[in-house]
Design an enzyme around this catalytic site. Structure first.
Site, PDB file in Angstrom:
ATOM      1  N   LYS A  89      -2.810  -2.761  -0.799  1.00 41.98           N
ATOM      2  CA  LYS A  89      -3.752  -3.853  -1.024  1.00 41.98           C
ATOM      3  C   LYS A  89      -4.181  -4.532   0.275  1.00 41.98           C
ATOM      4  O   LYS A  89      -5.144  -5.288   0.286  1.00 41.98           O
ATOM      5  CB  LYS A  89      -3.162  -4.869  -1.994  1.00 41.98           C
ATOM      6  CG  LYS A  89      -3.027  -4.319  -3.409  1.00 41.98           C
ATOM      7  CD  LYS A  89      -2.570  -5.386  -4.395  1.00 41.98           C
ATOM      8  CE  LYS A  89      -2.630  -4.887  -5.824  1.00 41.98           C
ATOM      9  NZ  LYS A  89      -1.569  -3.909  -6.124  1.00 41.98           N
TER      10      LYS A  89
HETATM   11  C1  LIG Z   1      -1.620  -2.975  -7.229  1.00 39.27           C
HETATM   12  C2  LIG Z   1      -0.718  -1.808  -7.116  1.00 39.27           C
HETATM   13  C3  LIG Z   1      -0.941  -0.612  -7.831  1.00 39.27           C
HETATM   14  C4  LIG Z   1      -2.055  -0.471  -8.852  1.00 39.27           C
HETATM   15  O1  LIG Z   1      -3.314  -0.367  -8.252  1.00 39.27           O
HETATM   16  P1  LIG Z   1      -4.631  -0.554  -9.143  1.00 39.27           P
HETATM   17  O2  LIG Z   1      -5.760  -0.468  -8.172  1.00 39.27           O
HETATM   18  O3  LIG Z   1      -4.529  -1.918  -9.778  1.00 39.27           O
HETATM   19  O4  LIG Z   1      -4.649   0.520 -10.144  1.00 39.27           O
HETATM   20  C5  LIG Z   1      -0.102   0.456  -7.619  1.00 39.27           C
HETATM   21  N1  LIG Z   1       0.949   0.370  -6.767  1.00 39.27           N
HETATM   22  C6  LIG Z   1       1.198  -0.761  -6.069  1.00 39.27           C
HETATM   23  C7  LIG Z   1       2.383  -0.799  -5.182  1.00 39.27           C
HETATM   24  C8  LIG Z   1       0.384  -1.885  -6.210  1.00 39.27           C
HETATM   25  O5  LIG Z   1       0.654  -3.011  -5.523  1.00 39.27           O
END
Ligand SMILES: *Cc1c(COP(=O)(O)O)cnc(C)c1O
Length: 432
Positions: free
Chosen positions: A107
């Protein structure tokens, strides 16, 4: 580039408006008016591009003239300022490690890009932009670190007291400057309702310029497609494109990959890898999309019962479920299988997964068994140290802490205690 609301095509906005609003006025998600085709010559010579050049070339058509080119280039450069290695785990399976950024989760890319875009848009605003975000863990840290020190933007993060891990809490509370952490005496749903209430509140709307920072925002969503281009730069067997397994919750990451594919990136197939919250794999096999209450799992960042980016996946395939299903295979992985995979991959390959990467790994492994001769990679979305208890329980060994985590322990924590009440949040926001 013009964006339209997925609730009503006639509601349109440029990149600037879409990024500062988050959601369209009718609460629809914004979607690009057309999908730019990636220059074939660029694709031919993709290995010769730096990460910044490639990122800039991919994102330029989406941003258009909303940001001057030299500023956009610098924003991209700062956004992708860390490695995205594609690591071979077994002959048929590689891992695209997306956890080498500031908060050790994928993210970081979206949060950094969005923060710098908003910083640019607010440079001549008298009124500061206030980013309000509720977090169950990873989002808050990435947003805090991404927005730290960005002029003209205040960030307020609500997190549930006692419900985030020690490392996650340190990442939220040790930034200072323009980042404020509110420790809410409640759970994640309380935090989310407080944020929603603030967005609906007429007084707050006129007094503050509020926006959100989750993956519905185009400025957080669009840069995620870069991962897939960086993987293709490193992919050796260009004659046989990869099968890509994406551990999914809100489906921002997977839908960004589908966008990259639609604009010309070679991909054999995608896998929507899910935990027990398998709303999308269910849809792919039955054709019925049925939201459900969330079930708590070991891969908790994927515990989502009504994924917001599902509508974008459908739009990418012109609302044709059959066409989507031909490109995306759904797969559900249980907690027991997640633990088993963590243990097995560590024991047999000396490779440490985190629980989210393990879900993707298991899904890809089973897919390849059913489709011999193919190969692919997983998106490893978080560093295993963010889930130390689960990983240690599976492998029998403590997870080594990277320096970025060790540094956190010596920092001072700041947070404000807040009751789980929308009125308390409103009063606090107005009193500042
Ligand atoms: C947010 C997150 C996801 C999921 O990603 P999306 O884009 O919401 O599908 C998967 N793994 C981790 C570690 C995350 O922080």
């Amino acid at each position: 580039m013009e964006y339209y609301s997925l609730n009503n095509r006639s509601i349109r906005a440029g990149f600037r408006e879409a990024a500062t609003r988050g959601l369209a006025p009718d609460k629809g998600l914004y979607f690009p008016g057309h999908i730019p085709v990636t220059d074939p010559q660029l694709m031919e010579q993709i290995e010769t591009y730096s990460k910044s050049e490639l990122g800039f070339r991919i994102l330029l058509p989406y941003v258009g003239d909303a940001i001057p080119e030299e500023v956009l280039y610098r924003i991209v450069e700062e956004t992708v300022d860390f490695p995205f290695p594609l690591v071979q785990v077994r002959p048929q399976i590689a891992s695209l490690e997306l956890y080498h950024g500031a908060t050790l989760a994928f993210k970081d890319v979206g949060a950094r890009f969005m923060s710098r875009c908003l910083g640019y848009f607010s440079r001549d605003n008298k009124k500061k932009i206030t980013v309000l975000v509720a977090t169950s863990g990873d989002t808050g840290g990435a947003v805090a670190s991404g927005f730290l020190g960005v002029e003209g933007v205040e960030v307020v993060i609500l997190y549930p007291a006692g419900k985030v891990s020690a490392v996650q809490e340190l990442q939220l509370t040790t930034c200072g400057q323009n980042i404020t952490a509110l420790k809410v005496a409640g759970n994640f749903d309380d935090c989310q309702s407080m944020v929603k209430a603030a967005f609906m509140d007429a007084t707050l709307q006129t007094r503050l310029q509020l926006t959100s920072a989750n993956s519905i925002n185009v400025a957080r969503w669009l840069p995620q497609q870069l991962y897939y281009f960086y993987a293709w730069q490193q992919w050796q067997d260009k004659a046989h494109p990869p099968v890509i397994a994406v551990p999914s919750g809100n489906y921002g990451n997977l839908s960004a990959g589908l966008l990259a594919y639609k604009s010309g990136l070679p991909v054999e197939n995608f896998i929507a890898a899910s935990n027990e919250n398998d709303i999308v794999p269910e849809f792919l096999s039955t054709g019925a999309y049925i939201p459900r209450p969330v079930v708590t799992t070991l891969s908790n960042a994927m515990d989502v019962g009504d994924p917001s980016n599902f509508v974008r996946m459908m739009e990418l395939f012109s609302q044709d479920a059959g066409a989507l299903g031909a490109m995306v295979a759904g797969h559900k992985v249980s907690d027991a299988e997640t633990m088993d995979t963590l243990k097995k991959v560590y024991g047999e390959c000396q490779y440490l997964l985190d629980p989210h990467g393990a879900v993707a790994y298991r899904a890809l492994e089973e897919y390849l068994l059913a489709h011999p001769g193919r190969h692919g990679y997983i998106l490893e979305t978080a560093h295993p140290v963010k889930f130390p208890d689960t990983v240690q329980q599976a492998t029998g060994n403590p997870v080594p802490e990277p320096p970025a985590v060790r540094q956190l322990y010596s920092k001072l924590q700041h947070f404000i205690d807040m009751p789980a009440s929308p009125d308390a949040l409103k009063e606090w926001l107005l009193s500042r």
